[in-house]
Design a protein around this motif. Structure first.
Motif, PDB file in Angstrom:
ATOM      1  N   PHE A  53     -19.209   4.951   6.113  1.00 44.32           N
ATOM      2  CA  PHE A  53     -18.157   5.064   5.044  1.00 44.32           C
ATOM      3  C   PHE A  53     -17.238   4.078   4.698  1.00 44.32           C
ATOM      4  N   LEU A  54     -16.614   3.977   3.561  1.00 43.86           N
ATOM      5  CA  LEU A  54     -15.807   3.263   3.035  1.00 43.86           C
ATOM      6  C   LEU A  54     -14.341   3.882   3.007  1.00 43.86           C
ATOM      7  N   VAL A  55     -13.232   3.197   3.803  1.00 45.06           N
ATOM      8  CA  VAL A  55     -11.966   3.485   3.623  1.00 45.06           C
ATOM      9  C   VAL A  55     -11.296   2.508   2.870  1.00 45.06           C
ATOM     10  N   GLU A  56     -10.385   3.434   2.001  1.00 44.48           N
ATOM     11  CA  GLU A  56      -9.344   2.700   1.154  1.00 44.48           C
ATOM     12  C   GLU A  56      -8.023   2.939   1.639  1.00 44.48           C
ATOM     13  N   GLN A  57      -7.624   2.019   2.266  1.00 41.71           N
ATOM     14  CA  GLN A  57      -6.279   1.957   2.834  1.00 41.71           C
ATOM     15  C   GLN A  57      -4.882   1.608   1.937  1.00 41.71           C
ATOM     16  N   PRO A  58      -4.174   2.350   1.578  1.00 40.82           N
ATOM     17  CA  PRO A  58      -3.052   2.081   0.692  1.00 40.82           C
ATOM     18  C   PRO A  58      -2.203   0.745   1.198  1.00 40.82           C
ATOM     19  N   ALA A  59      -1.594   0.212   0.186  1.00 45.03           N
ATOM     20  CA  ALA A  59      -0.792  -0.948   0.479  1.00 45.03           C
ATOM     21  C   ALA A  59       0.393  -0.643   1.486  1.00 45.03           C
ATOM     22  N   PHE A  73     -19.054  -1.527  13.792  1.00 45.36           N
ATOM     23  CA  PHE A  73     -18.632  -2.480  13.007  1.00 45.36           C
ATOM     24  C   PHE A  73     -17.593  -2.210  11.818  1.00 45.36           C
ATOM     25  N   GLN A  74     -16.923  -3.115  11.357  1.00 44.41           N
ATOM     26  CA  GLN A  74     -15.972  -2.757  10.026  1.00 44.41           C
ATOM     27  C   GLN A  74     -16.166  -4.058   9.312  1.00 44.41           C
ATOM     28  N   LEU A  75     -16.200  -3.991   8.147  1.00 43.72           N
ATOM     29  CA  LEU A  75     -16.461  -5.046   7.183  1.00 43.72           C
ATOM     30  C   LEU A  75     -15.484  -4.854   6.131  1.00 43.72           C
ATOM     31  N   VAL A  76     -14.642  -5.885   5.909  1.00 48.21           N
ATOM     32  CA  VAL A  76     -13.498  -5.931   4.935  1.00 48.21           C
ATOM     33  C   VAL A  76     -14.100  -6.292   3.489  1.00 48.21           C
ATOM     34  N   VAL A  77     -13.970  -5.590   2.360  1.00 46.47           N
ATOM     35  CA  VAL A  77     -14.661  -5.741   1.361  1.00 46.47           C
ATOM     36  C   VAL A  77     -13.675  -5.961   0.104  1.00 46.47           C
ATOM     37  N   ALA A  78     -12.501  -5.746   0.379  1.00 49.27           N
ATOM     38  CA  ALA A  78     -11.351  -5.728  -0.536  1.00 49.27           C
ATOM     39  C   ALA A  78      -9.909  -5.709  -0.002  1.00 49.27           C
ATOM     40  N   ASP A 110      -1.750  -5.557  -1.436  1.00 44.35           N
ATOM     41  CA  ASP A 110      -2.781  -4.840  -2.658  1.00 44.35           C
ATOM     42  C   ASP A 110      -3.871  -3.859  -1.658  1.00 44.35           C
ATOM     43  N   GLY A 111      -3.383  -3.514  -0.581  1.00 44.42           N
ATOM     44  CA  GLY A 111      -4.417  -2.515   0.010  1.00 44.42           C
ATOM     45  C   GLY A 111      -5.332  -3.210   0.776  1.00 44.42           C
TER      46      GLY A 111
END
Length: 255
Positions: A53-59, A73-78, A110-111
């Motif tokens: 799953f993708l987590v979008e953590q706010p700024a 594993f965690q993979l930073v994509v943005a 930028d999150g």
């Protein structure tokens, strides 16, 4: 057969969540999690069960130090931020064994967006210091690496491979492959580890059955599967392959 999860299909599951007091968004790619129920009871810790799953953590938000019941594993994509004392940005790879505490995870201006990838079911984070007693007597492993940013624009002129986490005798490792259009790639033998995740970070992946996985899609290859063979799409391909170590030293009888 590998489990394929195109990003555009997963997007319909995007939802607002609150975890550890942090308001974020979560998009489910593969498997059930504590926010998205499955159609069957979750398996025990000895079973291979892919979760993605993708987590979008706010700024500016901070997720406190914690651990999980499954290897991850965690993979930073943005975005950007820090994981513990490590600065992270695309493409950063982080691995931790089950019951291995890590964090905090702090999002930058930028999150911070990252895929969470597991090969076993997990009921949710155990936050410290409240859950510290659960860590007693469990072997722990922590490794992290940050890949150099890929040059923007044109795809790779020739196949390139970058080691993100150097392979270990028990099979743990992570690699980034960049391919020109139409180039072929065969992954490592899954029997060498305990499952693999493939994440498309640019371009598109063409699977042997004709399926296409565009950027921000993923696939899981189980340890009993043959090596995954793919080709790059018309715009080339950048894909990160992450393999779990053999064995589950957090499960009784599997040390």
């Amino acid at each position: 057969m590998p489990v394929l999860a195109p990003g555009e299909a997963a997007h319909a599951s995007r939802r607002a969540i609150v975890s550890n007091g942090v308001h974020a968004h979560l998009t489910t790619f593969i498997g059930a999690n504590r926010y998205v129920a499955g159609t069957a009871p979750p398996p025990g810790p000895e079973a291979v069960y892919p979760m993605a799953f993708l987590v979008e953590q706010p700024a500016g938000s901070v997720v406190d130090a914690h651990f999980h019941e499954a290897n991850q594993f965690q993979l930073v994509v943005a975005g950007s931020g820090t994981l513990g004392t490590h600065a992270v940005r695309p493409i950063a790879v982080h691995y931790s064994n089950a019951y291995s505490a890590y964090g905090p995870i702090t999002a930058g201006a930028d999150g911070l967006h990252y895929l969470t990838l597991r090969n076993g079911y997990d009921r949710g984070a155990r936050y410290l210091p409240a859950a510290r007693e659960e860590l007693r007597g469990v072997r722990r492993r922590f490794r992290a690496a940050v890949a150099d940013a890929a040059p923007p624009g044109a795809p790779a002129a020739e196949p390139m491979t970058e080691t993100l986490l150097a392979g270990t005798p028990d099979g743990l490792g992570a690699w980034r492959h960049r391919l020109p259009p139409g180039a072929a790639l065969q992954g490592p033998d899954p029997a060498g580890g305990d499952g693999q995740f493939w994440v498309v970070t640019a371009g598109a992946l063409q699977a042997a059955d004709g399926a296409t996985l565009p950027a921000l899609s993923c696939a899981f290859v189980g340890p009993a599967e043959p090596p995954l063979a793919v080709t790059a799409g018309a715009a080339g391909l950048e894909v990160v392959v992450m393999q779990y170590p053999r064995g589950r030293d957090h499960v009784a009888g599997q040390e």
